[in-house]
Design an enzyme around this catalytic site. Structure first.
Site, PDB file in Angstrom:
ATOM      1  N   ASP A  93       0.848  -1.188   0.000  1.00  0.00           N
ATOM      2  CA  ASP A  93       0.000   0.000   0.000  1.00  0.00           C
ATOM      3  C   ASP A  93       0.881   1.235   0.000  1.00  0.00           C
ATOM      4  O   ASP A  93       2.032   1.192   0.443  1.00  0.00           O
ATOM      5  CB  ASP A  93      -0.936   0.033   1.206  1.00  0.00           C
ATOM      6  CG  ASP A  93      -2.090   0.997   0.989  1.00  0.00           C
ATOM      7  OD1 ASP A  93      -3.056   0.610   0.309  1.00  0.00           O
ATOM      8  OD2 ASP A  93      -2.013   2.143   1.464  1.00  0.00           O
ATOM      9  N   GLN A  94       0.324   2.315  -0.499  1.00  0.00           N
ATOM     10  CA  GLN A  94       1.059   3.577  -0.583  1.00  0.00           C
ATOM     11  C   GLN A  94       0.235   4.700   0.034  1.00  0.00           C
ATOM     12  O   GLN A  94      -0.969   4.803  -0.203  1.00  0.00           O
ATOM     13  CB  GLN A  94       1.374   3.898  -2.047  1.00  0.00           C
ATOM     14  CG  GLN A  94       2.273   5.111  -2.255  1.00  0.00           C
ATOM     15  CD  GLN A  94       2.504   5.371  -3.731  1.00  0.00           C
ATOM     16  OE1 GLN A  94       1.565   5.638  -4.479  1.00  0.00           O
ATOM     17  NE2 GLN A  94       3.755   5.291  -4.162  1.00  0.00           N
TER      18      GLN A  94
END
Length: 216
Positions: A93-94
């Site tokens: 995830d970012q």
């Protein structure tokens, strides 16, 4: 002959050498492309996680952006690993944070424009988390960082950029794609380039070599 890793020796001794492809618990085309271009065989199995609810809950608790990214990556890996406990599963995830504000992927081009206008002339941070599950438990994690310095681009440039990129901007946090024209938005980038694209690739590859999922 090149020495084998201790982890591989243990697996071979137990007859459990892993040959199944890595499972990527993400629908991100960019992450899949990064892994495949690096020579990693993958299967894609997106995890159903209510990211908005998780982020809202953690934000209410005052969680750091780094912890938000790491938690979301782990949730994705855990969800898929529960279905495939014998496989190696990568969740990622970012998170983008600028002046204390965390930005999600824009819902439409109007929101994409608002996000880019907010980032204009400022420095923001991207945190790309990766968590790997094996045998139903987390065995490795890393958070890559990059600082992005956006130039004070004009409204005209912004409108032209959005028109040229179109709906592709909706697939990326921050509404820009550094690898596809987004470089024009910035004056400087510091940190891990691959983390900008959504995955701390070099660190992930280092771990995959210990599991025989990437050439040593």
């Amino acid at each position: 002959m090149r020495a084998k890793t201790a982890a591989r020796l243990v697996r071979e001794a137990s007859g459990s050498e892993m040959t199944s492809p890595l499972i990527l618990a993400s629908r991100s085309r960019s992450r899949a492309d990064l892994l495949r271009q690096a020579g990693v065989e993958i299967e894609i199995a997106p995890a159903l996680v209510d990211e908005t609810a998780v982020k809202a809950g953690m934000a209410a608790e005052g969680a750091a952006a780094r912890d938000v990214a790491d938690t979301l990556a782990e949730f994705k890996a855990r969800r898929v690993s529960a279905r495939e406990p014998g496989r190696v599963v990568l969740g990622a995830d970012q998170v983008l944070v600028c002046e204390g504000r965390m930005l999600d992927k824009p819902q439409d081009l109007a929101e994409a424009r608002e996000h880019l206008a907010f980032l204009r002339g400022k420095t923001h941070e991207l945190l790309s988390a990766a968590v790997i599950y094996e045998l139903g438990a987390p065995v490795w994690r890393h958070v890559g960082r990059a600082q992005m310095m956006a130039r004070p681009f004009s409204d005209g440039f912004l409108d032209d950029y959005i028109a040229g990129q179109g709906d592709a901007l909706l697939d990326t946090v921050g509404a820009y794609r550094l690898e596809a024209g987004g470089a024009q938005l910035f004056t400087r980038v510091q940190g891990d380039y691959f983390s900008v694209l959504g995955l701390p690739l070099l660190e992930v590859l280092g771990f995959l070599r210990t599991r025989g999922l990437c050439r040593e």
